[in-house]
Design a protein around this motif. Sequence first.
Motif, PDB file in Angstrom:
ATOM      1  N   THR A  71       0.841  -1.197   0.000  1.00  0.00           N
ATOM      2  CA  THR A  71       0.000   0.000   0.000  1.00  0.00           C
ATOM      3  C   THR A  71       0.873   1.242   0.000  1.00  0.00           C
ATOM      4  O   THR A  71       1.862   1.308   0.730  1.00  0.00           O
ATOM      5  CB  THR A  71      -0.926   0.031   1.228  1.00  0.00           C
ATOM      6  OG1 THR A  71      -1.749  -1.139   1.229  1.00  0.00           O
ATOM      7  CG2 THR A  71      -1.817   1.268   1.204  1.00  0.00           C
ATOM      8  N   MET A  73       0.312   5.335   0.604  1.00  0.00           N
ATOM      9  CA  MET A  73      -0.590   6.422   0.981  1.00  0.00           C
ATOM     10  C   MET A  73      -0.071   7.701   0.330  1.00  0.00           C
ATOM     11  O   MET A  73       1.070   8.112   0.572  1.00  0.00           O
ATOM     12  CB  MET A  73      -0.621   6.578   2.499  1.00  0.00           C
ATOM     13  CG  MET A  73      -1.018   5.312   3.243  1.00  0.00           C
ATOM     14  SD  MET A  73      -2.696   4.778   2.880  1.00  0.00           S
ATOM     15  CE  MET A  73      -3.619   6.109   3.638  1.00  0.00           C
ATOM     16  N   ASP A  74      -0.894   8.344  -0.504  1.00  0.00           N
ATOM     17  CA  ASP A  74      -0.437   9.478  -1.295  1.00  0.00           C
ATOM     18  C   ASP A  74      -0.956  10.833  -0.805  1.00  0.00           C
ATOM     19  O   ASP A  74      -0.331  11.853  -1.070  1.00  0.00           O
ATOM     20  CB  ASP A  74      -0.838   9.279  -2.758  1.00  0.00           C
ATOM     21  CG  ASP A  74      -0.165   8.058  -3.375  1.00  0.00           C
ATOM     22  OD1 ASP A  74       1.027   7.839  -3.096  1.00  0.00           O
ATOM     23  OD2 ASP A  74      -0.829   7.322  -4.127  1.00  0.00           O
ATOM     24  N   PHE A  87      -8.451   8.933   2.239  1.00  0.00           N
ATOM     25  CA  PHE A  87      -7.082   9.043   1.743  1.00  0.00           C
ATOM     26  C   PHE A  87      -7.053   8.853   0.228  1.00  0.00           C
ATOM     27  O   PHE A  87      -7.938   8.211  -0.349  1.00  0.00           O
ATOM     28  CB  PHE A  87      -6.190   7.952   2.357  1.00  0.00           C
ATOM     29  CG  PHE A  87      -5.989   8.059   3.838  1.00  0.00           C
ATOM     30  CD1 PHE A  87      -5.015   8.889   4.362  1.00  0.00           C
ATOM     31  CD2 PHE A  87      -6.769   7.307   4.707  1.00  0.00           C
ATOM     32  CE1 PHE A  87      -4.823   8.980   5.727  1.00  0.00           C
ATOM     33  CE2 PHE A  87      -6.579   7.389   6.074  1.00  0.00           C
ATOM     34  CZ  PHE A  87      -5.608   8.228   6.585  1.00  0.00           C
ATOM     35  N   HIS A  88      -6.016   9.373  -0.382  1.00  0.00           N
ATOM     36  CA  HIS A  88      -5.610   8.901  -1.693  1.00  0.00           C
ATOM     37  C   HIS A  88      -4.652   7.745  -1.433  1.00  0.00           C
ATOM     38  O   HIS A  88      -3.695   7.887  -0.654  1.00  0.00           O
ATOM     39  CB  HIS A  88      -4.877   9.989  -2.478  1.00  0.00           C
ATOM     40  CG  HIS A  88      -5.783  11.007  -3.072  1.00  0.00           C
ATOM     41  ND1 HIS A  88      -5.331  12.017  -3.886  1.00  0.00           N
ATOM     42  CD2 HIS A  88      -7.133  11.185  -2.968  1.00  0.00           C
ATOM     43  CE1 HIS A  88      -6.342  12.769  -4.273  1.00  0.00           C
ATOM     44  NE2 HIS A  88      -7.451  12.287  -3.717  1.00  0.00           N
ATOM     45  N   TYR A  89      -4.891   6.625  -2.068  1.00  0.00           N
ATOM     46  CA  TYR A  89      -4.021   5.473  -1.836  1.00  0.00           C
ATOM     47  C   TYR A  89      -3.973   4.596  -3.085  1.00  0.00           C
ATOM     48  O   TYR A  89      -4.836   4.664  -3.965  1.00  0.00           O
ATOM     49  CB  TYR A  89      -4.513   4.633  -0.647  1.00  0.00           C
ATOM     50  CG  TYR A  89      -5.864   3.992  -0.857  1.00  0.00           C
ATOM     51  CD1 TYR A  89      -5.991   2.760  -1.527  1.00  0.00           C
ATOM     52  CD2 TYR A  89      -7.024   4.607  -0.417  1.00  0.00           C
ATOM     53  CE1 TYR A  89      -7.215   2.179  -1.719  1.00  0.00           C
ATOM     54  CE2 TYR A  89      -8.264   4.022  -0.615  1.00  0.00           C
ATOM     55  CZ  TYR A  89      -8.361   2.815  -1.271  1.00  0.00           C
ATOM     56  OH  TYR A  89      -9.578   2.248  -1.482  1.00  0.00           O
ATOM     57  N   ARG A  90      -2.940   3.776  -3.136  1.00  0.00           N
ATOM     58  CA  ARG A  90      -2.818   2.700  -4.119  1.00  0.00           C
ATOM     59  C   ARG A  90      -2.513   1.436  -3.326  1.00  0.00           C
ATOM     60  O   ARG A  90      -1.573   1.410  -2.549  1.00  0.00           O
ATOM     61  CB  ARG A  90      -1.690   2.988  -5.105  1.00  0.00           C
ATOM     62  CG  ARG A  90      -1.964   4.202  -6.019  1.00  0.00           C
ATOM     63  CD  ARG A  90      -0.703   4.645  -6.739  1.00  0.00           C
ATOM     64  NE  ARG A  90       0.238   5.225  -5.811  1.00  0.00           N
ATOM     65  CZ  ARG A  90       1.567   5.142  -5.929  1.00  0.00           C
ATOM     66  NH1 ARG A  90       2.106   4.451  -6.931  1.00  0.00           N
ATOM     67  NH2 ARG A  90       2.354   5.716  -5.045  1.00  0.00           N
ATOM     68  N   SER A  91      -3.336   0.416  -3.504  1.00  0.00           N
ATOM     69  CA  SER A  91      -3.179  -0.796  -2.714  1.00  0.00           C
ATOM     70  C   SER A  91      -3.381  -2.016  -3.605  1.00  0.00           C
ATOM     71  O   SER A  91      -4.314  -2.057  -4.408  1.00  0.00           O
ATOM     72  CB  SER A  91      -4.198  -0.804  -1.567  1.00  0.00           C
ATOM     73  OG  SER A  91      -4.015  -1.931  -0.738  1.00  0.00           O
TER      74      SER A  91
END
Length: 201
Positions: A71, A73-74, A87-91
């Motif tokens: 993950t 967290m952006d 949140f903005h995230y990529r997971s």
Amino acid sequence: MADKAVTDLAALHALLDDVLLGHVSVVVDGYPVAFPTAVARDGDRLLVHGSTGSSWLRALGAGAKASVTVTAMDAVVVARASFESSFHYRSAVVFGRFTPLRDDDKERALDVLVDRILPGRSTELRRPTKRELAATQILAMTIADWSLKVSERWPDDLPEDVAGQAWAGIVPLCSGYGDPVPAPDLRDDIPVPPSVRALSD
């Protein structure tokens, strides 16, 4: 959250190349456990490593089904109501089985792992001894079965909240490295190497 699903393999590779820490989940002695560990993408496979004495690595090496979660967290999404804050995230989760690496492939994969943490570091170090290699388990999982979710929306506030006085927006999350701190037993005549300098430049 099917609307956050991303099927672009390049986006998955970008995420795997951005993160250093993953969580490997596997069943050990009848219990599901998740182990935080360094991960590195090597083309179309994912690498992990550790001690040959590790029970979870032995389970993975024996072919146990596993998953690896990463993950990034952006940003913090600051909404006008706590219910909409997020949140903005990529997971991503990668599913499969690991295979133990041996001989030249094992040593090359170890270089990939070292250079993933500190690019160029493997060329600055002595080669690992046979004893060190024998004590190290390096495993690879083919990146074939995976799920990627990406959230990058603005706050989704109710019209009555938009009409109110609360601020809304995003706050990007930034990470970085500080100045290198030498080991207490480092000789004064040894300079900071390029791989370490590059992290803090």
